[in-house]
Scaffold this active site. Structure first.
Site, mmCIF file in Angstrom:
data_model
loop_
_atom_site.group_PDB
_atom_site.id
_atom_site.type_symbol
_atom_site.label_atom_id
_atom_site.label_comp_id
_atom_site.label_asym_id
_atom_site.label_seq_id
_atom_site.Cartn_x
_atom_site.Cartn_y
_atom_site.Cartn_z
ATOM 1 N N GLY A 124 -3.789 -3.392 11.252
ATOM 2 C CA GLY A 124 -4.166 -3.877 9.927
ATOM 3 C C GLY A 124 -5.679 -4.024 9.879
ATOM 4 O O GLY A 124 -6.339 -3.345 9.095
ATOM 5 N N PRO A 125 -6.219 -4.897 10.719
ATOM 6 C CA PRO A 125 -7.685 -4.942 10.849
ATOM 7 C C PRO A 125 -8.149 -3.570 11.352
ATOM 8 O O PRO A 125 -7.737 -3.132 12.434
ATOM 9 C CB PRO A 125 -7.899 -6.054 11.885
ATOM 10 C CG PRO A 125 -6.667 -6.917 11.764
ATOM 11 C CD PRO A 125 -5.553 -5.950 11.488
ATOM 12 N N HIS A 146 -2.163 -0.815 7.061
ATOM 13 C CA HIS A 146 -1.757 -1.116 5.688
ATOM 14 C C HIS A 146 -0.657 -0.177 5.213
ATOM 15 O O HIS A 146 0.093 -0.504 4.322
ATOM 16 C CB HIS A 146 -2.964 -1.052 4.744
ATOM 17 C CG HIS A 146 -3.727 0.228 4.829
ATOM 18 N ND1 HIS A 146 -4.712 0.445 5.760
ATOM 19 C CD2 HIS A 146 -3.625 1.374 4.127
ATOM 20 C CE1 HIS A 146 -5.198 1.667 5.598
ATOM 21 N NE2 HIS A 146 -4.554 2.251 4.630
ATOM 22 N N HIS A 203 -28.897 -15.217 23.849
ATOM 23 C CA HIS A 203 -27.872 -15.027 24.868
ATOM 24 C C HIS A 203 -27.141 -16.324 25.215
ATOM 25 O O HIS A 203 -26.248 -16.313 26.055
ATOM 26 C CB HIS A 203 -28.518 -14.447 26.142
ATOM 27 C CG HIS A 203 -28.876 -12.993 26.018
ATOM 28 N ND1 HIS A 203 -29.659 -12.511 24.999
ATOM 29 C CD2 HIS A 203 -28.527 -11.910 26.768
ATOM 30 C CE1 HIS A 203 -29.793 -11.199 25.136
ATOM 31 N NE2 HIS A 203 -29.118 -10.805 26.196
ATOM 32 N N GLU A 254 -18.376 -3.939 23.793
ATOM 33 C CA GLU A 254 -17.506 -5.108 23.943
ATOM 34 C C GLU A 254 -16.283 -5.023 23.037
ATOM 35 O O GLU A 254 -15.172 -5.362 23.449
ATOM 36 C CB GLU A 254 -18.281 -6.392 23.632
ATOM 37 C CG GLU A 254 -19.478 -6.677 24.534
ATOM 38 C CD GLU A 254 -20.728 -5.927 24.106
ATOM 39 O OE1 GLU A 254 -20.716 -5.267 23.031
ATOM 40 O OE2 GLU A 254 -21.742 -5.996 24.830
ATOM 41 N N ASP A 288 -33.045 -16.003 29.491
ATOM 42 C CA ASP A 288 -32.716 -14.996 28.476
ATOM 43 C C ASP A 288 -32.799 -15.556 27.063
ATOM 44 O O ASP A 288 -32.915 -14.804 26.096
ATOM 45 C CB ASP A 288 -31.334 -14.382 28.738
ATOM 46 C CG ASP A 288 -31.416 -13.158 29.649
ATOM 47 O OD1 ASP A 288 -32.537 -12.629 29.847
ATOM 48 O OD2 ASP A 288 -30.364 -12.726 30.161
ATOM 49 N N ARG A 312 -19.030 -17.838 38.257
ATOM 50 C CA ARG A 312 -18.862 -16.372 38.162
ATOM 51 C C ARG A 312 -18.747 -15.767 39.553
ATOM 52 O O ARG A 312 -17.980 -14.826 39.769
ATOM 53 C CB ARG A 312 -20.009 -15.735 37.375
ATOM 54 C CG ARG A 312 -21.360 -15.877 38.024
ATOM 55 C CD ARG A 312 -22.449 -15.045 37.335
ATOM 56 N NE ARG A 312 -23.761 -15.448 37.823
ATOM 57 C CZ ARG A 312 -24.813 -14.654 37.914
ATOM 58 N NH1 ARG A 312 -24.739 -13.389 37.528
ATOM 59 N NH2 ARG A 312 -25.960 -15.103 38.370
ATOM 60 N N HIS A 338 0.835 -1.202 0.000
ATOM 61 C CA HIS A 338 0.000 0.000 0.000
ATOM 62 C C HIS A 338 0.868 1.249 0.000
ATOM 63 O O HIS A 338 1.222 1.763 1.060
ATOM 64 C CB HIS A 338 -0.912 -0.007 1.230
ATOM 65 C CG HIS A 338 -1.790 -1.212 1.324
ATOM 66 N ND1 HIS A 338 -1.331 -2.457 1.717
ATOM 67 C CD2 HIS A 338 -3.110 -1.386 1.060
ATOM 68 C CE1 HIS A 338 -2.331 -3.331 1.690
ATOM 69 N NE2 HIS A 338 -3.415 -2.718 1.306
ATOM 70 N N HIS A 349 -4.164 2.920 -3.469
ATOM 71 C CA HIS A 349 -4.320 2.471 -2.086
ATOM 72 C C HIS A 349 -3.556 1.171 -1.838
ATOM 73 O O HIS A 349 -2.748 1.105 -0.913
ATOM 74 C CB HIS A 349 -5.803 2.274 -1.753
ATOM 75 C CG HIS A 349 -6.021 1.550 -0.467
ATOM 76 N ND1 HIS A 349 -6.065 2.194 0.746
ATOM 77 C CD2 HIS A 349 -6.180 0.228 -0.203
ATOM 78 C CE1 HIS A 349 -6.239 1.291 1.700
ATOM 79 N NE2 HIS A 349 -6.323 0.098 1.157
ATOM 80 N N ARG A 373 -23.448 -18.957 34.947
ATOM 81 C CA ARG A 373 -24.410 -18.113 35.651
ATOM 82 C C ARG A 373 -24.976 -18.867 36.856
ATOM 83 O O ARG A 373 -25.130 -18.308 37.935
ATOM 84 C CB ARG A 373 -25.562 -17.747 34.726
ATOM 85 C CG ARG A 373 -26.698 -17.031 35.463
ATOM 86 C CD ARG A 373 -27.855 -16.666 34.541
ATOM 87 N NE ARG A 373 -28.795 -15.818 35.253
ATOM 88 C CZ ARG A 373 -30.049 -16.141 35.542
ATOM 89 N NH1 ARG A 373 -30.528 -17.305 35.135
ATOM 90 N NH2 ARG A 373 -30.835 -15.314 36.199
#
Lengths: 668, 668
Positions: free
Chosen positions: A117-118, A69, A474, A412, A470, A358, A29, A263, A521
């Protein structure tokens, strides 16, 4: 500081090296490095605080090339300013075994701060680094000792800003008033498909203002404007900074400037030559750079060494003035855990239970928080459900940088990218939490943590259909299996509170990659065997939790997480039918696969071919352990909304059904 | 229209039903329905064009509850306005087998337009529906026949707007000037962890203005303000509409209003009672609703039937005025492909090759585009690389709604959610493209397509380390395996151009779930066998591509995609060593697993236990087909940046190395 002829040649050197390397590799690039050369040169020679001879200096400015890139821009700057990246490396761009892969890969010895990159990920990494810098400053800086006092710079592209992950991170950065962030937006209005007019016509500056950023807009080919904008950003406190740089992709190329074709493809020999001519470049020889250009860039090293020397003096004085803090700082920067920290890990007895894993994880965190001050983290708006609050240690906020709890919001993916930046920064051990099903929202960041070998810890709760009401949106099905396939990601699904404690130990001792803790859970009994066996057993990935009650092993039952307790009950039922079942708890495939053969055979001996795996998820892959004569109690459909006991029955995860399946296997 | 006492009771009925159902289930989210009851009532009784007696009426307004956790709001509205959802269903909220799961699940017979719960997804679905409505209108509406002429409404929450996927979709919706979108933002300033002040303090209205949306801000408890805002939105053309509704979560509850605790847990018997008292509700009996309230809501049905009757008259006249268009409309609404469309599928001969399967896919699309006008789609800024432009059919843009090419921008997740909305709308067959590694960015939307059983087609190219120089950030390893685990997602990795054509056929004929086409960047030979065998072979998931050249089958080599050609070369090498190898091409696990046993055994007979799988990805799961005596040539590490031929050697994907591995197996 007016731009000199030398300045101009230094800038053009970046363009020439990018063109030449891409041309030689016949892949890459060139457009972005050519467009952002003026900005990069101005930043790297007039502002960036760094020492090419010690890329690990803790108080260096961070530079993130989110638009990964454009890797040749970074490689050229590292070579020119004197990092251990050589001309030979530039000439091996994108070749097998070279130090200059297609996109920058985290390598601090070379001065590469993160893998990019991503798109959008580097944006989030920078936010994480800025957070870490603020937190380390709050923890260790003292009057007259600003040990952590630097900027986080990034170059971000149209593509970076279109990605949701950057938008999540930008919103949080604004909320947190991370005024140590200075981002350059390469607004060249070109993406792969053509003009950004095709799809990206929003008012980016107004959007960032809405997030609470300080926004400037400049001509990205005007070095003085770049310089002035950086100066203004440094002077304006209380907000992160976006400098919108209007640029031309492939600047200087007579026929390709402003063209989407520049590009991601070489310009072609002829156009490279034409560009060099247009730029007034004195030589057509590939990779040729004038000596005075190199000499000018190499001033970075003495400048950086002086800056670091002053800082080292300060740190030496700090060691005298604040010996305890200094010792602690040395420890966390080395990535060492405190002495005897393990003694704080709680142990659980059956009469403490039942306890969801948890909740057990929350207890472990509560016990470890005072002992490991570098342990910080938070959740994507699920703290009460994931049990991840470090009680008594406050929130990290704009007015409270010492806080250890992070409120990532319903973001997230942003959390994942920010955790990577925090982990890359050093001195802290970050964790992040959400429901296991929402690991899908953060997968690209998780993959990059694994690829880079940095150790954020993921607390992923609500780990199966047994989260209940849920419902299927979920309820994870394919997640465990699909995460196990990510190279260098350690996935651990503990069976009870003691295995959870052991899993935290593995995660905290791991330095070379991320660890996922996969937690329930619903409440689970604390198993009588685990107080003794879990610590070593979890570290080995799998172990005999309860051997056959008969004098032979007729069948091996292999289970993980919440399915272990019910499998132990099935073992008892089988005993009544004179079937001797060994129960193996296998919290982690990858840890087990790393064990020596003799250990693996001691758990799963070749001569016991009847094997049944029990896990509330996709059965894909279990054949590895159960073999051709084995079977899997798994789930090959989406879940259902109902109380979990009803789901256990319907999906065949009761002791009776497991025992039946085992007997069917015996009969075959 | 001033609010009457009956209006108020109708609104409170929504609050009461939400409280009661959550209380009875002892699980759920009462706060949001209580807060948004005024908005929902106003919309559903004064604006929403729908016919509860025919939820599939094509010109109905769409209503999306993006904040899916507030499912009881939707269920109550559907019950009250007379959809086939009964009081009994409300009482079975979140129970096994009920029609009222924890989060709304797509069920058009009940009037549920999409599955929501994972935040941000519904936002994107609505954008997809608005796109589809504009496109269908452009394609089928004629002077005096506005067959498609309705609004797309959604309720979105703080959490929805924090998610990156919604931000991507919002930016694109603004760019596309989707003025048929009217979104209500439930700004209650509460999320699970507490006040949004913890993490979400941006200026949302300014952000949406920056995206090019029309933004209004109102008191969400003032029905007339809601009414007026909807009216204003309808009148303002050229931009999508966001109505920011300031509300109180759990409105009406004396002790829980405005409290994060009311988000995701029952209020408790006592507080339910106190709330009913405070609301002046005449009865404490759970689920009690006054008759006049029901009667008032039920006016929706006659109103909707009248509206639909008028529309049906219009359609009848349209059938006379525009018989061809009417016939075509009937076909696409029924989801039927055109007659004889298959004859347009191209076939390839070895002397046409070599051809990358992405390029073959482009040729298939080019051939099918004129024959299947409902086939529309695009790419997340990788159209030239994914070969997904329908040449000659223009872009879908604000001024060109008939365009069939979509410029999604670098917004993979937004693309995924939008594709779902487009597929849900009906009348079109959407596809979306990016690199396989970036399927990670869109996984949550892919999973929802599979869960809903809607059929977008994913074109995922650059499917292995053999994409070469871009390096490990762009090279999929775990992706194939991890996607195979998603229930109801058909994954197909064709071996050459003919298998690619066959894969498109499978994808287009599939109506009940999404299909992923996994395609190469690099060129592949067109295999002599596939012109004849691929069409049936791909549909069956796996087939004997080339049987053992000897009079026995010593070993079976199972390969997919680009590894098939090299495996055929290995077969020849093995023949030289007198090893008779059968080569099985296995483009799709799930299609093969659905075959009858006799077919499976004909391809993989039990008595041939030497089996070698060859696939450039994670080996997890291949044990299913190669068994305990088999082996897998796979990849268990991240990739590398280099020309792909070099990677083939280094990773053992040459004919020589495959033949060696086969011989090792033979020797064991």
């Amino acid at each position: 500081m007016p731009e000199t002829d030398l300045d101009q040649r230094c800038i053009n050197a970046l363009r020439v090296l990018a063109m030449d390397a891409v041309q030689k590799a016949n892949s890459g690039h060139p457009g972005m490095p050519m467009g952002m050369a003026d900005v990069a040169y101005t930043l790297w020679t007039r502002h960036l605080k760094h020492n090419p001879h010690n890329p690990e200096w803790p108080n260096r400015d961070r530079f993130v090339l989110s638009a990964g890139h454009g890797s040749m821009l970074l490689y050229s700057l590292l070579y020119l300013t004197g990092y251990p990246l050589k001309m030979k490396d530039l000439q091996e761009f994108r070749q097998w075994g070279s130090r200059t892969p297609g996109h920058p890969e985290y390598d601090i010895e070379l001065g590469i701060e993160t893998t990019t990159g991503p798109l959008g990920q580097g944006f989030g990494n920078g936010v994480g680094m800025a957070i870490a810098a603020k937190h380390m400053a709050a923890r260790f800086n003292r009057q007259s000792y600003p040990l952590f006092d630097h900027w986080v710079y990034a170059i971000v592209s149209d593509g970076d800003l279109m990605e949701g992950v950057s938008q999540e991170a930008a919103s949080l950065a604004g909320h947190l008033a991370l005024d140590n962030l200075i981002y350059f937006y390469d607004s060249n209005r070109i993406s792969i498909e053509g003009s950004t007019d095709l799809t990206f016509t929003e008012d980016v500056g107004a959007r960032f203002s809405a997030y609470g950023w300080d926004v400037q807009e400049i001509d990205g080919h005007d070095c003085d404007a770049v310089d002035a904008a950086i100066g203004a950003a440094k002077a304006a406190t209380g907000k992160p900074h976006l400098i919108i740089c209007h640029t031309h992709i492939a600047y200087g190329s007579p026929n390709m400037q402003g063209d989407a074709g520049a590009h991601g493809a070489p310009l072609g020999e002829e156009e490279v030559r034409a560009t060099k001519e247009a730029l007034g470049w004195p030589s057509m020889e590939p990779f040729w750079v004038p000596d005075d250009v190199i000499a000018n860039y190499r001033l970075a090293a003495p400048r950086g060494e002086r800056a670091e020397a002053i800082w080292r003096d300060m740190r030496t004085n700090y060691e005298h003035a604040h010996p305890e803090e200094a010792q602690e700082l040395a420890r966390v920067l080395a990535g060492a855990l405190p002495e005897n920290w393990q003694t704080a890990i709680p142990s659980f007895r059956p009469d403490n239970g039942p306890l969801a894993t948890r909740a057990a994880s929350g207890k472990v965190l509560t016990s470890l928080a005072p002992v490991i001050p570098e342990l910080i983290g938070g959740s994507a708006d699920l703290a009460p459900s994931t049990n991840t609050i470090l009680s008594g240690y406050g929130d990290f906020q704009a007015n409270r940088r010492e806080g250890r709890n992070f409120r990532f919001g319903v973001r997230e993916h942003g959390m994942g990218a920010i955790l990577n930046g925090m982990a890359l920064y050093g001195g802290i051990r970050p964790y992040g939490a959400t429901f296991l099903v929402f690991s899908d929202y953060m997968r690209p960041a998780v993959r990059l943590a694994a690829l880079m070998g940095v150790p954020p810890i993921y607390v992923w709760t609500h780990d199966s259909v047994f989260l209940g009401e849920d419902g299927p949106t979920h309820q994870p099905i394919e997640h465990l299996m699909s995460l196990r396939g990510v190279p260098n990601l350690t996935v651990i699904r503990p069976a009870d509170a003691n295995e959870t404690a052991a899993a935290w130990k593995v995660a905290l001792e791991r330095r070379d990659g991320p660890t996922a803790l996969v937690l329930t859970r619903q409440k689970l009994p604390i198993l009588p065997e685990t107080a003794k066996a879990a610590m070593e057993g979890v570290a080995r990935g799998a172990y005999i939790l309860s051997d056959s009650p008969l004098d032979r092993v007729d069948i091996i039952l292999i289970a993980t997480g919440s399915e272990v307790a019910v499998t132990l009950a099935a073992q008892k039922l089988l005993q009544d039918h004179r079937v001797g079942a060994r129960v193996v708890s296998m919290p982690s495939w990858s840890l087990f696969d790393q064990q020596p053969v003799f250990y693996k055979l001691s758990v799963l001996p070749d001569d016991v071919i009847r094997r049944l795996a029990i896990e509330a998820g996709s059965p894909i892959g279990w054949e590895r352990y159960v073999g051709s004569y084995g079977d899997v109690v798994g789930i090959q459909r989406f879940g259902a909304s109902a109380p979990y006991q009803r789901i256990q029955e319907a999906f065949g995860f009761t002791a009776e059904r497991i025992a039946e399946r085992a007997q069917q296997l015996m009969a075959e």
